[in-house]
Design a protein around this motif. Structure first.
Motif, PDB file in Angstrom:
ATOM      1  N   GLU A  13       0.792  -1.227   0.000  1.00  0.00           N
ATOM      2  CA  GLU A  13       0.000   0.000   0.000  1.00  0.00           C
ATOM      3  C   GLU A  13       0.829   1.284   0.000  1.00  0.00           C
ATOM      4  N   VAL A  14       2.026   1.215   0.510  1.00  0.00           N
ATOM      5  CA  VAL A  14       2.757   2.475   0.675  1.00  0.00           C
ATOM      6  C   VAL A  14       4.055   2.484  -0.119  1.00  0.00           C
ATOM      7  N   LEU A  15       4.501   3.684  -0.430  1.00  0.00           N
ATOM      8  CA  LEU A  15       5.716   3.829  -1.236  1.00  0.00           C
ATOM      9  C   LEU A  15       6.967   3.901  -0.367  1.00  0.00           C
ATOM     10  N   LEU A  16       7.151   2.891   0.447  1.00  0.00           N
ATOM     11  CA  LEU A  16       8.367   2.861   1.258  1.00  0.00           C
ATOM     12  C   LEU A  16       9.031   1.513   1.027  1.00  0.00           C
ATOM     13  N   LYS A  17      10.338   1.474   1.250  1.00  0.00           N
ATOM     14  CA  LYS A  17      11.033   0.183   1.139  1.00  0.00           C
ATOM     15  C   LYS A  17      10.646  -0.681   2.333  1.00  0.00           C
ATOM     16  N   LYS A  18      10.693  -1.991   2.125  1.00  0.00           N
ATOM     17  CA  LYS A  18      10.329  -2.895   3.202  1.00  0.00           C
ATOM     18  C   LYS A  18      11.211  -2.661   4.440  1.00  0.00           C
ATOM     19  N   SER A  19      12.487  -2.426   4.180  1.00  0.00           N
ATOM     20  CA  SER A  19      13.389  -2.217   5.326  1.00  0.00           C
ATOM     21  C   SER A  19      13.022  -0.944   6.087  1.00  0.00           C
ATOM     22  N   GLU A  20      12.557   0.068   5.344  1.00  0.00           N
ATOM     23  CA  GLU A  20      12.145   1.319   6.009  1.00  0.00           C
ATOM     24  C   GLU A  20      10.889   1.078   6.841  1.00  0.00           C
ATOM     25  N   ILE A  21       9.967   0.300   6.275  1.00  0.00           N
ATOM     26  CA  ILE A  21       8.731   0.003   7.009  1.00  0.00           C
ATOM     27  C   ILE A  21       9.076  -0.724   8.302  1.00  0.00           C
ATOM     28  N   LYS A  22       9.981  -1.717   8.157  1.00  0.00           N
ATOM     29  CA  LYS A  22      10.349  -2.498   9.356  1.00  0.00           C
ATOM     30  C   LYS A  22      10.924  -1.600  10.448  1.00  0.00           C
ATOM     31  N   LYS A  23      11.705  -0.634  10.014  1.00  0.00           N
ATOM     32  CA  LYS A  23      12.311   0.276  10.996  1.00  0.00           C
ATOM     33  C   LYS A  23      11.262   1.118  11.702  1.00  0.00           C
ATOM     34  N   LEU A  24      10.174   1.433  10.985  1.00  0.00           N
ATOM     35  CA  LEU A  24       9.131   2.293  11.566  1.00  0.00           C
ATOM     36  C   LEU A  24       8.214   1.542  12.528  1.00  0.00           C
ATOM     37  N   ILE A  25       8.110   0.226  12.320  1.00  0.00           N
ATOM     38  CA  ILE A  25       7.168  -0.542  13.154  1.00  0.00           C
ATOM     39  C   ILE A  25       7.606  -0.521  14.621  1.00  0.00           C
ATOM     40  N   GLU A  26       6.644  -0.215  15.486  1.00  0.00           N
ATOM     41  CA  GLU A  26       6.963  -0.091  16.914  1.00  0.00           C
ATOM     42  C   GLU A  26       6.212  -1.136  17.722  1.00  0.00           C
ATOM     43  N   THR A  27       6.626  -1.275  18.967  1.00  0.00           N
ATOM     44  CA  THR A  27       5.842  -2.087  19.895  1.00  0.00           C
ATOM     45  C   THR A  27       5.028  -1.116  20.743  1.00  0.00           C
ATOM     46  N   PRO A  28       3.704  -1.242  20.722  1.00  0.00           N
ATOM     47  CA  PRO A  28       2.879  -0.300  21.492  1.00  0.00           C
ATOM     48  C   PRO A  28       3.190  -0.402  22.982  1.00  0.00           C
ATOM     49  N   PRO A  29       2.978   0.697  23.701  1.00  0.00           N
ATOM     50  CA  PRO A  29       3.335   0.734  25.126  1.00  0.00           C
ATOM     51  C   PRO A  29       2.546  -0.271  25.969  1.00  0.00           C
ATOM     52  N   SER A  30       1.307  -0.604  25.582  1.00  0.00           N
ATOM     53  CA  SER A  30       0.596  -1.613  26.367  1.00  0.00           C
ATOM     54  C   SER A  30      -0.106  -2.592  25.431  1.00  0.00           C
ATOM     55  N   PRO A  31      -0.285  -3.851  25.884  1.00  0.00           N
ATOM     56  CA  PRO A  31      -0.822  -4.889  25.007  1.00  0.00           C
ATOM     57  C   PRO A  31      -2.252  -4.596  24.525  1.00  0.00           C
ATOM     58  N   GLU A  32      -3.010  -3.799  25.275  1.00  0.00           N
ATOM     59  CA  GLU A  32      -4.371  -3.494  24.803  1.00  0.00           C
ATOM     60  C   GLU A  32      -4.329  -2.720  23.490  1.00  0.00           C
ATOM     61  N   MET A  33      -3.175  -2.126  23.207  1.00  0.00           N
ATOM     62  CA  MET A  33      -3.061  -1.346  21.986  1.00  0.00           C
ATOM     63  C   MET A  33      -2.535  -2.173  20.825  1.00  0.00           C
ATOM     64  N   GLY A  34      -2.484  -3.470  21.018  1.00  0.00           N
ATOM     65  CA  GLY A  34      -2.024  -4.312  19.922  1.00  0.00           C
ATOM     66  C   GLY A  34      -0.600  -4.767  20.123  1.00  0.00           C
ATOM     67  N   ASP A  35      -0.124  -5.577  19.168  1.00  0.00           N
ATOM     68  CA  ASP A  35       1.216  -6.149  19.291  1.00  0.00           C
ATOM     69  C   ASP A  35       2.258  -5.358  18.499  1.00  0.00           C
ATOM     70  N   TYR A  36       1.786  -4.727  17.423  1.00  0.00           N
ATOM     71  CA  TYR A  36       2.689  -3.912  16.612  1.00  0.00           C
ATOM     72  C   TYR A  36       1.948  -2.644  16.211  1.00  0.00           C
ATOM     73  N   ALA A  37       2.700  -1.577  16.079  1.00  0.00           N
ATOM     74  CA  ALA A  37       2.066  -0.337  15.647  1.00  0.00           C
ATOM     75  C   ALA A  37       2.872   0.278  14.522  1.00  0.00           C
ATOM     76  N   PHE A  38       2.133   0.830  13.562  1.00  0.00           N
ATOM     77  CA  PHE A  38       2.813   1.513  12.461  1.00  0.00           C
ATOM     78  C   PHE A  38       2.368   2.974  12.415  1.00  0.00           C
ATOM     79  N   PRO A  39       3.303   3.907  12.600  1.00  0.00           N
ATOM     80  CA  PRO A  39       2.947   5.330  12.570  1.00  0.00           C
ATOM     81  C   PRO A  39       2.867   5.833  11.128  1.00  0.00           C
ATOM     82  N   CYS A  40       1.829   6.608  10.842  1.00  0.00           N
ATOM     83  CA  CYS A  40       1.622   7.029   9.445  1.00  0.00           C
ATOM     84  C   CYS A  40       2.167   8.421   9.110  1.00  0.00           C
ATOM     85  N   PHE A  41       2.896   9.020  10.053  1.00  0.00           N
ATOM     86  CA  PHE A  41       3.376  10.398   9.837  1.00  0.00           C
ATOM     87  C   PHE A  41       4.160  10.560   8.545  1.00  0.00           C
ATOM     88  N   SER A  42       5.019   9.596   8.277  1.00  0.00           N
ATOM     89  CA  SER A  42       5.919   9.778   7.133  1.00  0.00           C
ATOM     90  C   SER A  42       5.209   9.538   5.801  1.00  0.00           C
TER      91      SER A  42
END
Ligand code: ARG
Length: 557
Positions: free
Chosen positions: A12-41
């Motif tokens: 869906e997005v125009l980023l390299k896979k390695s860049e996407i991987k770098k952006l993926i975060e672990t949310p501060p608490s499990p209720e917020m999911g297991d992985y989070a992707f910020p859409c700012f960029s």
């Protein structure tokens, strides 16, 4: 899993896979999911505000069964992993791949130079650190499919040998020559002591030194050869105890002649100059001081030999040449690499120094030059004696040969782990009581957790490898998550020359396992088949981690 999420997003997005991987975060608490992707960029690509982008992406992405749902929170896409499917896949993967879990194959060749004791001198606690570090770096590289040459490099010529031979002849000639590193080291220590007591003795040592260099004295030459070999042979036992070995052994004596030649070429090329009779390169402008290659009397110093060693090393045509050398030589190795650059020695870009700090004992610094110097065998004996007492407290009826075997493995684990868990650049203080504690961030604790997993597995008779996951509790989820991080942790350790990442990981993994073990019965529980599989996976991954640190495991403790 990160990988899978990155693949989804990539569509869906125009980023390299390695860049996407770098952006993926672990949310501060499990209720917020297991992985989070910020859409700012992504604002540039979509020309919208990040919150809107997140909403849109959420509706667009078609996700597989492993992902339960995707939620939006502000500018973040939160991914909820289907834990049961994830756990099942992961455990099956570990059980199938066993000690290959997390492996990748990079087709590279690497020489790791480490340990580097000098003949006629002590093998001391600092050498243990360098040896543990080098062996671990070698194993990590091998884990990623590299061909590794373990290389050793020893000073077997020069003034320290002259002092040794002088002292042996003058004061110890009645003693039989022994293949024992501490006996050899003590003669050296004695030489230093005698020399500092009487200034006139240095003249006698100089004479011996000259005779060693020009090989004019048969007796001295024979004594040099014999005692040099004794030193080399005395290391075999040490390396066996430390679970290491070498494929190549370079010696200063073999690069001495070529070292002199190279230095002379440097003067001809205008890279080095003669100053006050000595041959030097002045790096003051680069802030790197002055490096001396030849003394006024024409004898070649350590630096000249290192240039010749570099030449010899690259005959092996490696992709990497690692120098595992104590931080006292940080500046020196910078100067050497710089000199090689000036010589247009192109392989220098493949050279890399992994530096390590001091090991102190609570009593103070160790140095092979002084009497307080802590020799390998004294040190190991002290630690194993202590370990034996600990083991006997726990298992009073243990047989003697089993006690010896366990004490050695536990002691080496304690020593290596305490050195490898710290960033290599840090100075450390080794306290045997702490390192040998069976609780806490120690090698024995890890071995103990490993053995505990083994003892659970021995209690079951069921051969059934199939398992069903009915439901996962928090303890199980924690282990699963931690296990899934192993490949990433090892890869990081590999790319950063940093085994401490693996050490810290093993400790956290063992802690999580022990929490699980206390909270969740395995044998006889409704979830027995799954929990057994989980325990087995834990055991594989912990063994794998310890193996990469060069630490042997015990089935029983
Ligand atoms: N044997 C040396 C010493 O005791 C360490 C060798 C380091 N390696 C090198 N290529 N200079 O200080």
């Amino acid at each position: 899993m990160k990988e899978a999420i990155a693949t989804l997003l990539k569509k869906e997005v125009l980023l390299k896979k390695s860049e996407i991987k770098k952006l993926i975060e672990t949310p501060p608490s499990p209720e917020m999911g297991d992985y989070a992707f910020p859409c700012f960029s992504l604002s540039k690509q979509f020309k919208k505000n990040p919150n809107q982008i997140a909403e849109e992406l959420k509706n667009k992405i078609k996700f597989p069964r492993q992902i339960e749902k995707i939620e939006v929170s502000g500018a973040y896409l939160n991914f909820f992993v289907n834990r049961k499917i994830f756990a099942k896949n992961l455990v099956n993967q570990i059980l199938k791949q066993k000690n290959n879990f997390g492996k990748k194959k990079f087709n590279l060749k690497r020489m790791v130079e480490f340990s580097q004791p000098n003949t006629h001198k002590s093998f001391h606690v600092g050498h243990i650190r360098g040896t543990s570090l080098g062996e671990s770096l070698a194993r990590i590289a091998e884990f990623f499919g590299e061909k590794v040459i373990r290389a050793n490099y020893s000073g077997d010529t020069g003034m320290h040998i002259a002092k040794w031979i002088w002292c042996y002849k003058k004061y110890h000639s009645k003693e039989k020559l022994k293949k024992d590193e501490s006996w050899i080291a003590l003669i050296y220590v004695d030489a230093v002591k005698k020399l500092s007591a009487n200034e006139k003795f240095q003249k006698e040592v100089d004479m011996v030194n000259k005779k060693i260099e020009d090989k004019s004295d048969k007796e001295i030459n024979a004594l040099w050869k014999k005692t040099r070999q004794l030193s080399i042979d005395s290391w075999k036992k040490i390396y066996k105890e430390l679970n290491t070995h070498f494929d190549m052994h370079y010696f200063e004596s073999e690069v001495e002649k070529r070292g002199k030649e190279i230095t002379k070429e440097l003067v001809k090329k205008g890279i080095a100059k003669i100053s006050d009779g000595a041959t030097i390169i002045d790096f003051e402008e680069q802030g790197l001081g002055v490096l001396v290659f030849l003394r006024r009397d024409g004898t070649v110093l350590y630096a000249g030999k290192d240039l010749a060693l570099a030449e010899k090393k690259v005959e092996k045509k490696m992709d990497w040449y690692i120098y595992v050398v104590a931080d006292e030589q940080n500046l020196y190795l910078k100067q050497i690499f710089k000199t090689l650059e000036l010589m247009k020695f192109k392989e220098v870009k493949k050279f890399h120094h992994v530096s390590f700090g001091l090991v102190k004992l609570p009593e103070g610094k160790m140095s092979s030059r002084t009497g307080e110097n802590i020799l390998y065998s004294n040190f190991l004996k002290e630690v194993t004696d202590f370990a034996k007492r600990r083991i006997k407290e726990r298992t009073p009826k243990i047989k003697n040969n089993e006690l010896e075997k366990r004490a050695l493995i536990i002691s080496v684990a304690a020593i290596k782990y305490s050195m490898l868990k710290q960033r290599s650049s840090k100075n450390i203080i080794f306290k045997k009581q702490d390192a040998l504690n069976f609780e806490g961030d120690t090698g024995p604790y890890l071995l103990y957790s490993y053995a505990r997993a083994g003892s659970i597995l021995r209690k079951t008779k069921s051969k059934n490898k199939q398992f069903k996951i009915k439901q996962l509790n928090q303890n199980e989820i924690k282990i699963i998550k931690k296990l899934s991080q192993f490949p990433e942790v090892v890869l990081n350790a590999y790319s950063n020359f940093n085994p401490s990442l693996i050490a810290n990981y093993s400790y956290h993994l063992a802690q999580i396992f022990n929490e699980f073990y206390h909270a969740c019965p395995v044998i006889g529980s409704e979830q027995e088949s799954f929990r057994l599989a989980l325990v087995k996976s834990f055991k594989h991954v912990l063994e794998n981690s310890l193996n990469l640190l060069g630490i042997e495991t015990l089935e029983k403790m």
